[in-house]
Design a protein around this motif. Sequence first.
Motif, PDB file in Angstrom:
ATOM      1  N   PRO A 252     -14.028  81.557  -2.956  1.00 13.30           N
ATOM      2  CA  PRO A 252     -15.366  81.694  -3.619  1.00 13.30           C
ATOM      3  C   PRO A 252     -15.665  80.768  -3.020  1.00 13.30           C
ATOM      4  N   ASP A 253     -17.438  81.063  -2.797  1.00 12.67           N
ATOM      5  CA  ASP A 253     -18.639  80.407  -2.537  1.00 12.67           C
ATOM      6  C   ASP A 253     -18.452  79.387  -3.396  1.00 12.67           C
ATOM      7  N   LEU A 254     -18.135  78.428  -4.271  1.00 13.11           N
ATOM      8  CA  LEU A 254     -18.599  77.692  -5.567  1.00 13.11           C
ATOM      9  C   LEU A 254     -20.406  77.568  -5.784  1.00 13.11           C
ATOM     10  N   ALA A 255     -20.353  77.350  -4.871  1.00 13.74           N
ATOM     11  CA  ALA A 255     -22.499  76.917  -5.292  1.00 13.74           C
ATOM     12  C   ALA A 255     -22.794  77.660  -5.755  1.00 13.74           C
ATOM     13  N   ALA A 256     -22.603  79.339  -4.977  1.00  8.89           N
ATOM     14  CA  ALA A 256     -23.091  80.526  -4.636  1.00  8.89           C
ATOM     15  C   ALA A 256     -22.720  81.240  -6.620  1.00  8.89           C
ATOM     16  N   LEU A 257     -21.378  80.854  -6.488  1.00 11.97           N
ATOM     17  CA  LEU A 257     -20.873  80.981  -8.157  1.00 11.97           C
ATOM     18  C   LEU A 257     -21.561  80.365  -9.178  1.00 11.97           C
ATOM     19  N   LEU A 258     -22.213  79.183  -8.594  1.00 17.98           N
ATOM     20  CA  LEU A 258     -22.379  78.096 -10.109  1.00 17.98           C
ATOM     21  C   LEU A 258     -24.090  78.784 -10.140  1.00 17.98           C
ATOM     22  N   ARG A 259     -24.791  79.728  -8.969  1.00 19.16           N
ATOM     23  CA  ARG A 259     -26.126  80.054  -9.335  1.00 19.16           C
ATOM     24  C   ARG A 259     -25.980  81.642  -9.208  1.00 19.16           C
ATOM     25  N   LYS A 260     -25.320  82.270  -9.421  1.00 19.34           N
ATOM     26  CA  LYS A 260     -24.510  83.771  -9.974  1.00 19.34           C
ATOM     27  C   LYS A 260     -24.275  83.544 -11.464  1.00 19.34           C
ATOM     28  N   ALA A 261     -23.985  82.406 -11.925  1.00 19.79           N
ATOM     29  CA  ALA A 261     -23.566  82.141 -13.040  1.00 19.79           C
ATOM     30  C   ALA A 261     -24.712  81.367 -14.342  1.00 19.79           C
ATOM     31  N   GLY A 262     -25.686  81.037 -13.316  1.00 19.31           N
ATOM     32  CA  GLY A 262     -26.568  79.780 -13.556  1.00 19.31           C
ATOM     33  C   GLY A 262     -25.930  79.215 -14.534  1.00 19.31           C
ATOM     34  N   ALA A 263     -24.725  77.526 -13.793  1.00 18.01           N
ATOM     35  CA  ALA A 263     -23.849  76.814 -14.659  1.00 18.01           C
ATOM     36  C   ALA A 263     -24.843  75.879 -14.322  1.00 18.01           C
ATOM     37  N   THR A 264     -24.583  75.498 -14.910  1.00 16.87           N
ATOM     38  CA  THR A 264     -25.058  73.831 -15.470  1.00 16.87           C
ATOM     39  C   THR A 264     -24.460  72.628 -15.073  1.00 16.87           C
ATOM     40  N   ALA A 265     -23.016  72.934 -14.838  1.00 18.43           N
ATOM     41  CA  ALA A 265     -22.274  72.155 -14.558  1.00 18.43           C
ATOM     42  C   ALA A 265     -20.544  72.357 -13.890  1.00 18.43           C
ATOM     43  N   ALA A 266     -19.832  71.386 -13.645  1.00 21.52           N
ATOM     44  CA  ALA A 266     -18.236  72.412 -13.199  1.00 21.52           C
ATOM     45  C   ALA A 266     -17.339  71.013 -13.314  1.00 21.52           C
ATOM     46  N   VAL A 267     -16.123  71.708 -14.046  1.00 23.12           N
ATOM     47  CA  VAL A 267     -14.583  71.126 -13.117  1.00 23.12           C
ATOM     48  C   VAL A 267     -14.087  71.092 -12.551  1.00 23.12           C
ATOM     49  N   LEU A 268     -13.718  70.419 -11.517  1.00 20.89           N
ATOM     50  CA  LEU A 268     -12.118  70.927 -10.479  1.00 20.89           C
ATOM     51  C   LEU A 268     -11.719  70.526 -10.425  1.00 20.89           C
ATOM     52  N   HIS A 269     -10.469  70.699 -10.315  1.00 18.69           N
ATOM     53  CA  HIS A 269      -9.550  69.903  -9.493  1.00 18.69           C
ATOM     54  C   HIS A 269      -8.440  70.017  -8.847  1.00 18.69           C
ATOM     55  N   GLY A 270      -9.169  69.166  -7.624  1.00 15.98           N
ATOM     56  CA  GLY A 270      -8.433  67.677  -8.173  1.00 15.98           C
ATOM     57  C   GLY A 270      -9.930  67.429  -6.991  1.00 15.98           C
ATOM     58  N   ASP A 271      -9.916  66.179  -6.716  1.00 12.67           N
ATOM     59  CA  ASP A 271     -10.832  65.265  -6.432  1.00 12.67           C
ATOM     60  C   ASP A 271     -12.127  65.596  -5.144  1.00 12.67           C
ATOM     61  N   VAL A 272     -10.221  65.834  -3.752  1.00 12.56           N
ATOM     62  CA  VAL A 272     -11.816  66.407  -2.784  1.00 12.56           C
ATOM     63  C   VAL A 272     -12.225  67.568  -2.961  1.00 12.56           C
ATOM     64  N   ASP A 273     -11.617  68.605  -3.626  1.00 13.88           N
ATOM     65  CA  ASP A 273     -12.370  69.334  -4.054  1.00 13.88           C
ATOM     66  C   ASP A 273     -13.909  69.676  -4.741  1.00 13.88           C
ATOM     67  N   ALA A 274     -13.280  68.423  -6.346  1.00 18.54           N
ATOM     68  CA  ALA A 274     -14.521  68.283  -6.422  1.00 18.54           C
ATOM     69  C   ALA A 274     -16.267  67.309  -5.459  1.00 18.54           C
ATOM     70  N   LEU A 275     -15.709  66.821  -4.104  1.00 15.15           N
ATOM     71  CA  LEU A 275     -15.919  66.099  -3.498  1.00 15.15           C
ATOM     72  C   LEU A 275     -17.004  67.228  -2.860  1.00 15.15           C
ATOM     73  N   MET A 276     -15.590  67.437  -2.783  1.00 15.26           N
ATOM     74  CA  MET A 276     -16.580  68.823  -1.049  1.00 15.26           C
ATOM     75  C   MET A 276     -17.441  70.151  -2.214  1.00 15.26           C
ATOM     76  N   LEU A 277     -17.353  70.382  -3.044  1.00 12.54           N
ATOM     77  CA  LEU A 277     -18.048  70.898  -3.716  1.00 12.54           C
ATOM     78  C   LEU A 277     -19.637  69.835  -3.628  1.00 12.54           C
ATOM     79  N   VAL A 278     -19.635  69.075  -4.586  1.00 17.80           N
ATOM     80  CA  VAL A 278     -20.856  68.048  -4.377  1.00 17.80           C
ATOM     81  C   VAL A 278     -21.817  67.968  -3.136  1.00 17.80           C
ATOM     82  N   GLN A 279     -20.861  68.226  -1.817  1.00 16.19           N
ATOM     83  CA  GLN A 279     -21.330  68.387  -0.454  1.00 16.19           C
ATOM     84  C   GLN A 279     -21.938  69.378  -0.565  1.00 16.19           C
ATOM     85  N   GLN A 280     -21.087  70.391  -0.698  1.00 19.32           N
ATOM     86  CA  GLN A 280     -21.960  71.795  -0.863  1.00 19.32           C
ATOM     87  C   GLN A 280     -23.163  72.495  -1.341  1.00 19.32           C
TER      88      GLN A 280
END
Length: 363
Positions: A252-280
């Motif tokens: 899924p589009d994690l940025a869109a998922l964060l908006r839909k859930a109204g989430a203010t924080a995320a935990v990602l496994h692993g590092d590269v995927d977390a880096l990609m989320l920050v860029q996204q």
Amino acid sequence: MREPVDLRRRRILAAVQARGTARVRDLAAELQVSVVTVRRDVEELMREGKLRRGHGVVRSPLPAQELPEHTMADGDTVAVVVPERHSYLYETLHGARTVLDAAGLRVALHIAPQVPGAERPQVERALADGARGVLLAPRWRDPAAEEADHRWLAELDVPTVLMERRPPKGSALHAMDSVCSDHWYGAHLAVEHLVGLGHRRLVFATRDDSPTARTLRAAFAEIAGAHPLVEEWTWALSSSRGGLDHEPTDVPDLAALLRKAGATAAVLHGDVDALMLVQQLAEHGVRVPEDCSVVAYDDVVAGLASPPLTAVSPPKGEVGRVAAELMLRRLDGVPAEGARSVQRVELLPTLKVRGSTRPLLAQ
């Protein structure tokens, strides 16, 4: 006529210097004396600085670079089998190597390619080459792949230690030595950190390609589901490696998922995927950590991000070191009546707080 002590010790020195390493029992057989006698001689030669002790072997005090390449005695090798392109487990490998090198044992590294069942041929090759033991971290993309390896692994006739893998209870490998990180505790650290900063709506994202990923998914669901301060949480794939026998699952589009859930924080496994989320997130005008806090899980390259990522850091090198120490104890050759119990060791991760998390601002 009994050989003079000085002459026998000179012969021991000559044999070890010629080979680089030698086993005490082999020296005793060559000199036709007892193992106890050779051990006494070795102790004295060590006190004189003429020999060093390895694990089950005697070593020349000459630096390794001054020894000929063929000096490692046959059978003084431990095979380490890890998956291809797995930087996390390469850190574990380096931890194991420090212990094995100090013990006078050579590490034979075998890289298992990304195909089902790839570990077995590597292990069989290592044993055919005379490896005395095996440190193993199978990829095990899914439970079926894991179960397929249980029988042949359980039948290995050399000491074997699993690294970062915990066989299911009651399986054929339940009684095999293993060392792994307590990933439930790692998930607990991440959740408690974010909740302590005031975050109540969380997104968890893990991969789908390893036992660690499956353990983390279950852990996040259990911890967040029972936490009194977590109001909403959801899980998604961070990325899908997929097996070679099936197509990768849609991510899924994690940025869109964060908006839909109204989430203010995320935990990602692993590092590269977390880096990609920050860029996204940055592409969508979402700032980290001002608008969203992000925690990575693995801590291999998390500290290199911008901002540096807060990360759960499993004790990767320590897993390798403890696994190697277990291996050395097995190689001691303890008689059956004094055999050591099988050990299933879990080591606790730590949390490295960096710049990607901050307290939730009042809204």
